[in-house]
Design an enzyme around this catalytic site. Structure first.
Site, PDB file in Angstrom:
ATOM      1  N   HIS A  20       0.973  -1.147  -0.092  1.00 13.30           N
ATOM      2  CA  HIS A  20      -0.106   0.101   0.126  1.00 13.30           C
ATOM      3  C   HIS A  20       0.868   1.420  -0.107  1.00 13.30           C
ATOM      4  O   HIS A  20       0.511   2.403  -0.759  1.00 13.30           O
ATOM      5  CB  HIS A  20      -0.912   0.011   1.216  1.00 13.30           C
ATOM      6  CG  HIS A  20      -2.003  -1.302   1.290  1.00 13.30           C
ATOM      7  ND1 HIS A  20      -3.259  -0.861   0.728  1.00 13.30           N
ATOM      8  CD2 HIS A  20      -1.765  -2.314   1.397  1.00 13.30           C
ATOM      9  CE1 HIS A  20      -4.021  -2.142   0.862  1.00 13.30           C
ATOM     10  NE2 HIS A  20      -2.824  -2.877   1.110  1.00 13.30           N
ATOM     11  N   ASP A 114      -5.507   5.553   2.235  1.00  9.85           N
ATOM     12  CA  ASP A 114      -5.904   4.493   1.619  1.00  9.85           C
ATOM     13  C   ASP A 114      -7.366   4.167   1.927  1.00  9.85           C
ATOM     14  O   ASP A 114      -7.855   4.449   2.850  1.00  9.85           O
ATOM     15  CB  ASP A 114      -4.817   3.688   2.441  1.00  9.85           C
ATOM     16  CG  ASP A 114      -4.801   2.138   1.615  1.00  9.85           C
ATOM     17  OD1 ASP A 114      -3.919   1.955   1.050  1.00  9.85           O
ATOM     18  OD2 ASP A 114      -5.980   1.508   1.613  1.00  9.85           O
ATOM     19  N   HIS A 148     -21.095  -4.765  -5.595  1.00 15.23           N
ATOM     20  CA  HIS A 148     -22.148  -5.666  -5.810  1.00 15.23           C
ATOM     21  C   HIS A 148     -22.556  -6.204  -4.530  1.00 15.23           C
ATOM     22  O   HIS A 148     -23.771  -6.482  -4.481  1.00 15.23           O
ATOM     23  CB  HIS A 148     -21.676  -6.569  -7.041  1.00 15.23           C
ATOM     24  CG  HIS A 148     -21.674  -6.212  -8.418  1.00 15.23           C
ATOM     25  ND1 HIS A 148     -22.903  -5.877  -8.941  1.00 15.23           N
ATOM     26  CD2 HIS A 148     -20.894  -5.960  -9.188  1.00 15.23           C
ATOM     27  CE1 HIS A 148     -22.474  -5.398  -9.942  1.00 15.23           C
ATOM     28  NE2 HIS A 148     -21.407  -5.647 -10.265  1.00 15.23           N
ATOM     29  N   GLN A 336      12.400  -5.760  -6.831  1.00 16.59           N
ATOM     30  CA  GLN A 336      11.351  -6.517  -7.819  1.00 16.59           C
ATOM     31  C   GLN A 336      11.290  -5.678  -9.161  1.00 16.59           C
ATOM     32  O   GLN A 336      11.097  -6.470 -10.104  1.00 16.59           O
ATOM     33  CB  GLN A 336       9.990  -6.557  -7.125  1.00 16.59           C
ATOM     34  CG  GLN A 336       8.731  -7.071  -8.232  1.00 16.59           C
ATOM     35  CD  GLN A 336       7.878  -7.970  -7.589  1.00 16.59           C
ATOM     36  OE1 GLN A 336       8.026  -8.646  -6.499  1.00 16.59           O
ATOM     37  NE2 GLN A 336       6.301  -7.459  -8.232  1.00 16.59           N
ATOM     38  N   TRP A 354      -2.008  -6.953  -6.101  1.00 14.83           N
ATOM     39  CA  TRP A 354      -2.143  -6.071  -7.134  1.00 14.83           C
ATOM     40  C   TRP A 354      -0.900  -5.274  -7.758  1.00 14.83           C
ATOM     41  O   TRP A 354      -0.703  -5.102  -9.012  1.00 14.83           O
ATOM     42  CB  TRP A 354      -3.446  -5.083  -6.818  1.00 14.83           C
ATOM     43  CG  TRP A 354      -3.605  -3.934  -7.847  1.00 14.83           C
ATOM     44  CD1 TRP A 354      -3.777  -2.887  -7.883  1.00 14.83           C
ATOM     45  CD2 TRP A 354      -4.097  -4.441  -9.303  1.00 14.83           C
ATOM     46  NE1 TRP A 354      -3.986  -2.262  -9.031  1.00 14.83           N
ATOM     47  CE2 TRP A 354      -4.424  -3.348  -9.856  1.00 14.83           C
ATOM     48  CE3 TRP A 354      -4.302  -5.604  -9.992  1.00 14.83           C
ATOM     49  CZ2 TRP A 354      -4.780  -3.166 -11.259  1.00 14.83           C
ATOM     50  CZ3 TRP A 354      -4.950  -5.461 -11.187  1.00 14.83           C
ATOM     51  CH2 TRP A 354      -5.164  -4.175 -11.798  1.00 14.83           C
ATOM     52  N   GLU A 359       2.724  -4.308 -11.929  1.00 16.05           N
ATOM     53  CA  GLU A 359       4.196  -3.943 -12.204  1.00 16.05           C
ATOM     54  C   GLU A 359       4.491  -5.110 -13.627  1.00 16.05           C
ATOM     55  O   GLU A 359       5.182  -4.729 -14.398  1.00 16.05           O
ATOM     56  CB  GLU A 359       4.940  -4.564 -10.979  1.00 16.05           C
ATOM     57  CG  GLU A 359       4.909  -3.188  -9.890  1.00 16.05           C
ATOM     58  CD  GLU A 359       5.501  -3.665  -8.412  1.00 16.05           C
ATOM     59  OE1 GLU A 359       5.922  -4.717  -8.473  1.00 16.05           O
ATOM     60  OE2 GLU A 359       5.219  -2.875  -7.628  1.00 16.05           O
TER      61      GLU A 359
END
Ligand code: UDX
Length: 458
Positions: A20, A114, A148, A336, A354, A359
């Protein structure tokens, strides 16, 4: 925009977790490039060890460095205890932080937070009379699914195993976020993720780490209901656009990366020959599962770079690395983005967090998907069936285990099989589209410009 003219000051509050904090920092960096002043609030200086590189972002720490040990018998419990402490420190300090800047040339008028901390909005709008911008660090598709549930168009517990929503591919129950089909030992997490719907209804801005072309249909569905804006991918731009190589990357590492070892080792490997394997900063795989992955990697005959966090190391079979010899490298943490942009990497075996997903898409790397929990099953569904850049390993029928044969076969297929070139070409196409979205005049860049302009008029 000239910084001397722009007086916008944003107080940014990321959830202080690896998955995050990183995208929030990238967003803040983009905002500073448009002249916005940022103060970023986080836990302790231990969580941002390289703070010196953030010249244009001021960091405020609200937890005491000497008191960061939290109780819990496993990683998830410790994360929950840490977040509880952080949340209470935010609510104790928020008014003070705003007050301190009130008489300056740059008073804070907006708090960027956030989306998993929607309670901040109540303090910001209700008590402090400021504006709030929610930042969603997950796919738009995942937010649409939570919406939903909120609307009652999806009942939990599930009543059917096949789900058809407008604007989405047909989903099986295990393509939904894990807490929707299986709350497991953490029933409270479903309530937490559903609470982010409050943002959609009340926040002044809704910013998503995604881009329009990536989630075209679901973005349209959400935009017809809420004023959402995609502003991603929030990855350091110099890796997607080599012309920006002198830029600063602003990546935060909660674990010390073995950068030199990884990159030197990758330099010795042939182009496209390495499988990069990582399950992110939180996932906790069982010992048997780690052993099946190890054997599958070995049997695939590919080179591999595997991130195994210190807490997971004891699960690797003894002698595994001596058998692998120069074909394999295990590190506790790696840079990474640099790894994904290295020419030697041919595919990414991932838990589909995510950030890892976006990425890999932004850097054009095909994937072997092995979702573990939370939003990862939905991300995997899109990677395989919508973006068509990867294949998912399937768990054996008897249980949850993914066998070594499945790991080996899926890696071989993605690296060299019949579908390999199609997956690679699709991945390269997404890389181009990601770059287009954040380049000047692209959809995400325009949305950031619109956001900044709207801040100026407050
Ligand atoms: C968590 C959730 O698991 C994920 O599903 C959710 O979408 C975001 O929060 P995490 O599991 O850590 O995140 O995965 P991910 O979202 O992929 O984030 C990991 C971040 O750590 C990425 O930005 C990645 O680049 C970085 N990373 C990972 C490293 O820098 N080095 C590593 O060795 C591994």
């Amino acid at each position: 925009m000239d910084e001397t003219v722009c007086r916008i000051h944003v107080l940014a509050i990321p959830l202080p977790l690896q998955g995050h904090l990183n995208p929030m920092l990238q967003l803040c960096k983009r905002l500073t490039s448009k002249g916005v002043r940022i103060t970023l609030v986080t836990g302790t200086s231990a969580s941002i060890s390289e703070q010196n590189q953030f010249e244009s972002i001021k960091i405020e720490y609200i937890l005491d460095d000497d008191n960061i040990e939290v109780e819990g018998s496993n990683a998830s419990e410790k994360v929950a205890a840490f977040l509880k402490r952080f949340n209470s420190a935010v609510s104790d300090n928020l008014a003070r932080l705003v007050e301190e800047k009130a008489s300056s040339d740059h008073p804070v008028k907006i708090v960027l937070y956030d989306s998993l901390m929607p309670w901040i909005l109540e303090i910001v709008q209700g008590q402090l009379g400021l504006k709030g911008a929610a930042f969603f660090t997950q796919a738009c598709a995942v937010s649409a699914i939570y919406n939903h549930i909120r609307r009652g168009t999806l009942k939990v517990p599930l009543e059917t195993s096949t789900i058809l929503f407008p604007s989405m591919p047909q989903l099986e129950s295990n393509d939904l976020p894990s807490f929707v089909y299986n709350p497991g030992p953490y029933p409270g997490i479903l309530d937490l993720v559903l609470s982010e719907n409050i943002n959609l209804e009340k926040s002044d801005w809704l910013l998503f780490n995604s881009f329009d072309k990536l989630e075209n249909e679901v973005v349209t569905w959400l935009t017809e209901r809420y004023p959402i804006k995609t502003i991603g991918p929030c990855t350091p731009s110099m890796y997607t656009d080599k012309r920006l190589k002198d830029d600063k990357d602003y990546t935060i590492n909660f674990f010390a990366p073995d950068s030199e070892a990884c990159l030197k080792w990758l330099d010795t490997k042939e182009t496209g020959s390495v499988v990069y394997v990582s399950f992110g900063s939180v996932s906790d795989l069982g010992e048997n599962q780690m052993q099946e992955i190890a054997c599958g990697l070995m049997n695939s005959n590919c080179n591999f770079l595997w991130v195994v966090r210190p807490s997971e190391e004891s699960k690797i079979p003894r002698d595994f690395m001596s058998e692998a010899q120069e074909r394999g490298l295990i590190v506790n943490w790696c840079p990474q983005i640099k790894v994904l942009s290295h020419r030697a990497v041919g595919c990414f075996m991932s838990h589909c967090g995510w950030n890892s997903t976006i990425e890999a898409l932004s850097l054009g790397v095909p994937m072997v998907t092995m979702p573990v929990w939370v939003d990862q099953p939905t991300n995997s569904k899109y990677i395989v069936d919508v973006w068509k850049v990867g294949l998912r390993v399937k768990a054996s029928e008897e249980g949850e285990m993914v066998t070594r044969e499945e790991v080996e076969g899926t890696i071989r297929e993605v690296m060299h099989g019949e579908k390999a070139s199609e997956l690679r070409n699709n991945a390269l196409r997404w890389k181009e589209l990601a770059k287009e979205a954040i380049s000047e005049g692209g959809s995400s860049d325009k949305h950031i410009e619109e956001f900044v302009s709207s801040l100026e008029s407050i």
